[in-house]
Design an enzyme around this catalytic site. Structure first.
Site, short mmCIF file in Angstrom:
data_model
loop_
_atom_site.label_atom_id
_atom_site.label_comp_id
_atom_site.label_asym_id
_atom_site.label_seq_id
_atom_site.Cartn_x
_atom_site.Cartn_y
_atom_site.Cartn_z
N GLY A 70 0.80 -1.22 0.00
CA GLY A 70 0.00 0.00 0.00
C GLY A 70 0.83 1.27 0.00
O GLY A 70 2.06 1.24 -0.12
N TYR B 250 -15.22 4.02 8.18
CA TYR B 250 -13.78 4.02 8.43
C TYR B 250 -13.47 4.67 9.78
O TYR B 250 -12.72 4.13 10.60
CB TYR B 250 -13.11 4.77 7.28
CG TYR B 250 -11.63 4.98 7.39
CD1 TYR B 250 -10.75 3.92 7.27
CD2 TYR B 250 -11.10 6.27 7.56
CE1 TYR B 250 -9.37 4.12 7.33
CE2 TYR B 250 -9.74 6.49 7.62
CZ TYR B 250 -8.87 5.40 7.51
OH TYR B 250 -7.52 5.61 7.57
P1 NAD Z 1 -3.45 1.32 1.34
O1 NAD Z 1 -4.88 1.08 1.01
O2 NAD Z 1 -2.61 2.04 0.35
O3 NAD Z 1 -2.73 -0.06 1.67
C1 NAD Z 1 -3.35 -1.08 2.42
C2 NAD Z 1 -2.74 -2.40 2.00
O4 NAD Z 1 -3.38 -3.43 2.76
C3 NAD Z 1 -2.96 -2.74 0.52
O5 NAD Z 1 -1.74 -3.01 -0.11
C4 NAD Z 1 -3.85 -3.96 0.54
O6 NAD Z 1 -3.60 -4.89 -0.49
C5 NAD Z 1 -3.51 -4.55 1.91
N1 NAD Z 1 -4.56 -5.43 2.41
C6 NAD Z 1 -5.90 -5.31 2.22
N2 NAD Z 1 -6.54 -6.36 2.78
C7 NAD Z 1 -5.58 -7.14 3.34
C8 NAD Z 1 -5.60 -8.37 4.07
N3 NAD Z 1 -6.76 -8.99 4.33
N4 NAD Z 1 -4.44 -8.87 4.51
C9 NAD Z 1 -3.26 -8.25 4.25
N5 NAD Z 1 -3.17 -7.09 3.55
C10 NAD Z 1 -4.32 -6.56 3.11
O7 NAD Z 1 -3.42 2.05 2.75
P2 NAD Z 1 -2.30 3.03 3.32
O8 NAD Z 1 -2.60 4.40 2.83
O9 NAD Z 1 -0.96 2.47 3.10
O10 NAD Z 1 -2.69 3.03 4.85
C11 NAD Z 1 -2.08 2.16 5.78
C12 NAD Z 1 -2.72 2.38 7.13
O11 NAD Z 1 -2.59 3.76 7.50
C13 NAD Z 1 -4.22 2.09 7.19
O12 NAD Z 1 -4.55 1.58 8.46
C14 NAD Z 1 -4.84 3.45 7.03
O13 NAD Z 1 -6.11 3.51 7.62
C15 NAD Z 1 -3.86 4.31 7.79
N6 NAD Z 1 -3.92 5.71 7.37
C16 NAD Z 1 -3.53 6.09 6.12
C17 NAD Z 1 -3.62 7.43 5.75
C18 NAD Z 1 -3.20 7.89 4.38
O14 NAD Z 1 -3.38 9.06 4.06
N7 NAD Z 1 -2.61 7.03 3.57
C19 NAD Z 1 -4.11 8.37 6.66
C20 NAD Z 1 -4.54 7.94 7.90
C21 NAD Z 1 -4.42 6.61 8.27
N1 SER Z 2 -6.11 9.65 4.15
C1 SER Z 2 -7.07 8.85 4.82
C2 SER Z 2 -8.35 8.79 4.06
O1 SER Z 2 -8.62 9.74 3.35
C3 SER Z 2 -7.33 9.39 6.19
O2 SER Z 2 -7.32 8.36 7.09
O3 SER Z 2 -9.07 7.84 4.19
#
Ligand code: NAD
Ligand code: SER
Length: 314
Positions: free
Chosen positions: A12, A143
């Site tokens: 991700g 979420y």
């Molecule tokens: P993303 O969606 O880019 O990546 C998530 C990854 O999880 C994907 O590669 C997906 O294939 C994998 N995945 C999905 N189901 C799965 C499963 N059953 N088993 C194993 N892997 C699985 O998300 P991200 O942006 O990298 O976010 C990572 C974490 O950070 C999440 O918890 C998200 O809520 C949190 N977060 C992200 C942001 C942001 O802006 N990116 C902001 C706040 C919080």
């Molecule tokens: N960047 C994330 C979203 O938009 C915040 O957790 O879902």
């Protein structure tokens, strides 16, 4: 002590960068990347990678034992916009993944967990400006509800079972090495790709929709920082507010225009506008500053020039 670290969700937006940073610190062979889909070639060729569905607790335990894992970074989740369209799947993945990992620490199979929360724990009744650590948390998205429940469970497992779990409420994250995965803040990454490719962008949020954001290198620094902070200094075991920079689509577009004068933006708000409207404009992260000396480095001009420079070069 030798640390073997499992990153779950390594394909991700965050995982694809975090794995490489962790490998620089702990060595390639100590960082086990895992996801339900293959990660980048760079990740697969530089160290161990496992196909792992985190909801499968038996397979999770197998992978943890196989690699003698001591720490887990749990990044698998369904983000805000996708979660509104896959309600049951989002709730079940976001919660069961966390329980499966928390229970490994409760059973003392692993010793430490990082699990990210989000600004999505706040809702329409929260004070939007400089939202404090202990503000009203009444999220109105699937979420956000899953992240708030996750925070409560992290704190519960710490208090009740002495599980060493730490967490950050990430704002919207912006990076050039990876694409976002279905969130409401994704526009702030897409806009750079479109600015370089097509010199124009149609934004799915309104021009004045200000949200808290952060550059990926700041987010990774914060993550590594809290994971290595002495346990006695981690005073909050639900999740820490962290702040980077706050801006609206109009402000980021103006900043891009300073670098690419032909760039233009239009606005066609969709269902994600309602999600954005429920979130804070800016975040007060004074508790993180005080407890573990957190400070972000990247402001909007620095983010913009770094994104444009690296995306153009790559
Ligand atoms: P993303 O969606 O880019 O990546 C998530 C990854 O999880 C994907 O590669 C997906 O294939 C994998 N995945 C999905 N189901 C799965 C499963 N059953 N088993 C194993 N892997 C699985 O998300 P991200 O942006 O990298 O976010 C990572 C974490 O950070 C999440 O918890 C998200 O809520 C949190 N977060 C992200 C942001 C942001 O802006 N990116 C902001 C706040 C919080
Ligand atoms: N960047 C994330 C979203 O938009 C915040 O957790 O879902």
């Amino acid at each position: 002590m030798q640390e073997n670290i499992l990153v779950i969700g390594s394909s991700g937006q965050i995982g694809s960068e975090l794995v490489l940073e962790l490998r620089k610190i702990y060595g390639n062979s100590s960082i086990i990347a895992s996801d339900i889909i293959p990660s980048s070639d760079e990740i697969i060729s530089s160290g161990p990678f496992e196909i792992l569905d985190v909801t499968d607790s038996k397979k999770l335990l197998e992978v943890v034992k196989k690699h003698d894992i001591s720490q887990v970074y749990l990044l698998a989740a369904i983000l805000s916009a996708n979660a509104e369209e896959k309600v049951n799947l989002a709730w079940s993945l976001n919660m069961s993944s966390l329980f499966n990992v928390l229970n490994l620490a409760k059973e003392r199979v692993i010793r430490k967990i990082f699990w990210p929360s989000s600004i999505a724990v706040f809702g329409p009744n929260t004070d939007k400006i400089n939202t404090p650590q202990f503000a009203i948390t009444e999220p109105n998205t699937v979420y956000g509800i899953s992240k708030l429940a996750g925070e409560r469970w992290c704190e519960y497992y710490f208090n009740k079972f002495n599980v060493d779990v730490v967490s950050l409420r990430y704002p919207g994250l912006i990076g050039w090495k990876s694409l976002p995965g279905g969130g409401t803040t994704d526009y702030a990454v897409e806009i750079f790709h479109e600015a370089i490719k097509n010199k124009k962008y149609n934004c799915f949020l309104k021009k004045d929709s200000t949200l808290p954001m952060m550059y990926m290198s700041d987010a990774i620094n914060a993550t590594l920082n809290i994971m290595t902070t002495e346990a006695k200094n981690v005073k909050i075991r639900s999740s820490y507010n962290i702040a980077g920079v706050s801006f609206s689509p109009k402000e980021i577009s103006d900043e891009i225009q300073r670098n690419i004068s032909e760039f233009s933006i239009t606005y066609t708000p969709d269902f994600r506008q309602k999600i954005a409207d429920s979130w804070p404009n800016s975040i007060d992260d004074s508790r993180a500053q005080k407890d573990w000396k957190w400070k972000a480095e990247f402001d909007l001009p620095k983010i913009t020039s770094d994104m444009l420079k690296n995306l153009t070069a790559n």
